[in-house]
Design a protein around this motif. Structure first.
Motif, PDB file in Angstrom:
ATOM      1  N   GLU A 173      65.954  19.497   8.100  1.00  0.00           N
ATOM      2  CA  GLU A 173      65.015  18.479   8.581  1.00  0.00           C
ATOM      3  C   GLU A 173      64.397  17.707   7.416  1.00  0.00           C
ATOM      4  O   GLU A 173      64.141  16.508   7.532  1.00  0.00           O
ATOM      5  N   LEU A 174      64.160  18.397   6.300  1.00  0.00           N
ATOM      6  CA  LEU A 174      63.615  17.715   5.119  1.00  0.00           C
ATOM      7  C   LEU A 174      64.547  16.605   4.647  1.00  0.00           C
ATOM      8  O   LEU A 174      64.093  15.553   4.179  1.00  0.00           O
ATOM      9  N   GLU A 175      65.845  16.819   4.806  1.00  0.00           N
ATOM     10  CA  GLU A 175      66.826  15.829   4.388  1.00  0.00           C
ATOM     11  C   GLU A 175      66.686  14.520   5.163  1.00  0.00           C
ATOM     12  O   GLU A 175      67.092  13.453   4.688  1.00  0.00           O
ATOM     13  N   ASN A 176      66.110  14.589   6.353  1.00  0.00           N
ATOM     14  CA  ASN A 176      65.952  13.392   7.177  1.00  0.00           C
ATOM     15  C   ASN A 176      64.819  12.474   6.712  1.00  0.00           C
ATOM     16  O   ASN A 176      64.701  11.346   7.176  1.00  0.00           O
ATOM     17  N   PHE A 177      63.978  12.968   5.806  1.00  0.00           N
ATOM     18  CA  PHE A 177      62.907  12.132   5.267  1.00  0.00           C
ATOM     19  C   PHE A 177      63.478  11.299   4.115  1.00  0.00           C
ATOM     20  O   PHE A 177      63.855  11.843   3.081  1.00  0.00           O
ATOM     21  N   LEU A 219      54.815  17.898   7.556  1.00  0.00           N
ATOM     22  CA  LEU A 219      55.210  17.009   8.656  1.00  0.00           C
ATOM     23  C   LEU A 219      56.403  17.548   9.427  1.00  0.00           C
ATOM     24  O   LEU A 219      56.654  17.143  10.563  1.00  0.00           O
ATOM     25  N   ILE A 220      57.143  18.461   8.827  1.00  0.00           N
ATOM     26  CA  ILE A 220      58.320  19.018   9.502  1.00  0.00           C
ATOM     27  C   ILE A 220      57.905  19.816  10.731  1.00  0.00           C
ATOM     28  O   ILE A 220      58.593  19.825  11.750  1.00  0.00           O
ATOM     29  N   GLY A 221      56.760  20.468  10.624  1.00  0.00           N
ATOM     30  CA  GLY A 221      56.315  21.299  11.745  1.00  0.00           C
ATOM     31  C   GLY A 221      56.928  22.686  11.628  1.00  0.00           C
ATOM     32  O   GLY A 221      56.937  23.273  10.553  1.00  0.00           O
TER      33      GLY A 221
END
Length: 314
Positions: free
Chosen positions: A174-178, A191-193
């Motif tokens: 998910e971090l990669e999506n930022f 922010l990932i939750g």
């Protein structure tokens, strides 16, 4: 058993790197003996364009023991980009990654608690300092002030947490999506939750060498965090512009009254009114334009955050 990768950004760390490797190896062997992590776990050093023998030491460690891996960036990209480079490079090879600094100030004895929380279902585990006894009064005051300012500005960060954390493969995906180029991972990760927890630890003195974050860099880092996650500073400028503009109207009425009463010097009314009016209008305009430019600027560059030159991993 889980495969855990330790991810350690390095910049000119030749004085401390061998000792860091020694202590981390001892810790990793202890974890393996206690069946907490698998034998596929690794210690990964990221050379962020060092000018000393950091990369040579990393290569030497890799030749001596397969537990050590190395990532060499093509040039210096800064701590946050180097850390992200390490996390993104290893995320397909591990169940979770633990990031920490190379200066041995992060207490590696709490790694067991990180892994326990991960096994219990936490996707992210934050290392949080229990106190700041090791800091100078100035650094302690400025650091606490920074966290308070960030909270006032609406930025969700973990108090007294730097970059000592565990992230599961799922959270790394998910971090990669930022996609933002201007990185402030302390603000992005929350922010990932996902389910998260904290582990308290006491920060140690630096083993050797000098801090890579002098006052100037700390201030720039703080400013980066504020401008990357909040447009409130721009709105403050906008608010000041509105106040100045309204004040100019009051000053205009006052100067007209004084002029009518004949208690002013010729030309004073026009000068004062124009200065206040134009100043207020300029700040108002800058605030409105800045509101848009601030948002566009953060997304427009699209440059690569890092370029990996080499990855040695047996």
């Amino acid at each position: 058993m889980k495969t855990i990768y330790f991810v350690i950004p390095c910049y000119n760390e030749e004085e401390v790197l061998k000792e860091t490797a020694k202590r981390l190896e001892e810790k990793m062997e202890s974890l393996m003996e206690n069946k907490k992590i698998s034998e596929n776990s690794r210690i990964v050093f990221i050379d962020d364009g060092s000018k000393d023998s950091t990369w040579s030491i990393i290569e030497e460690l890799n030749k001596l023991d397969e537990k050590f891996s190395g990532i060499k960036l093509s040039r210096n990209r800064g701590h946050q980009n180097a850390l992200l480079a390490g996390l993104m490079t290893v995320k397909e090879k591990c169940d979770a990654a633990i990031s920490l600094d190379a200066d041995l100030q992060d207490d590696i004895n709490v790694v067991d608690k990180f892994i326990d929380r991960f096994i219990d279902g936490c996707e992210i585990v934050y290392g949080v300092r229990s106190d700041r006894k090791m800091d100078t009064i100035f650094k302690r005051t400025t650091a606490q002030g920074f966290y308070r300012v960030m909270k006032v500005l609406g930025v969700d960060i973990v108090y007294n947490h730097a970059d000592y954390r565990l992230m599961s493969k799922r959270s790394l995906d998910e971090l990669e999506n930022f996609k933002e180029v201007n990185l402030f991972l302390r603000g992005i990760v929350p922010l990932i939750g996902f389910k998260s927890d904290i582990v308290l630890y006491e920060r140690n003195e630096r083993y050797a060498g000098e801090s890579k974050y002098p006052l100037k860099k700390m201030l720039l880092f703080a400013f980066e965090g504020i401008t990357s996650f909040s447009v409130k500073p721009i709105r403050i400028v906008l608010g000041v512009g509105i106040v100045m503009f309204l004040s100019s109207l009051v000053a205009l009425i006052y100067s007209l009254v004084v002029w009518i009463l004949g208690k002013t010097v010729h030309g004073w009314t026009t000068l004062v009114s124009s200065v206040w009016m134009l100043g207020g209008l300029q700040l108002l305009g800058m605030g409105i334009i800045g509101e848009y430019i601030g948002k566009i600027y953060m997304e427009s560059k699209g440059r690569p955050k890092f370029i990996v030159e080499k990855f040695i991993n047996k």
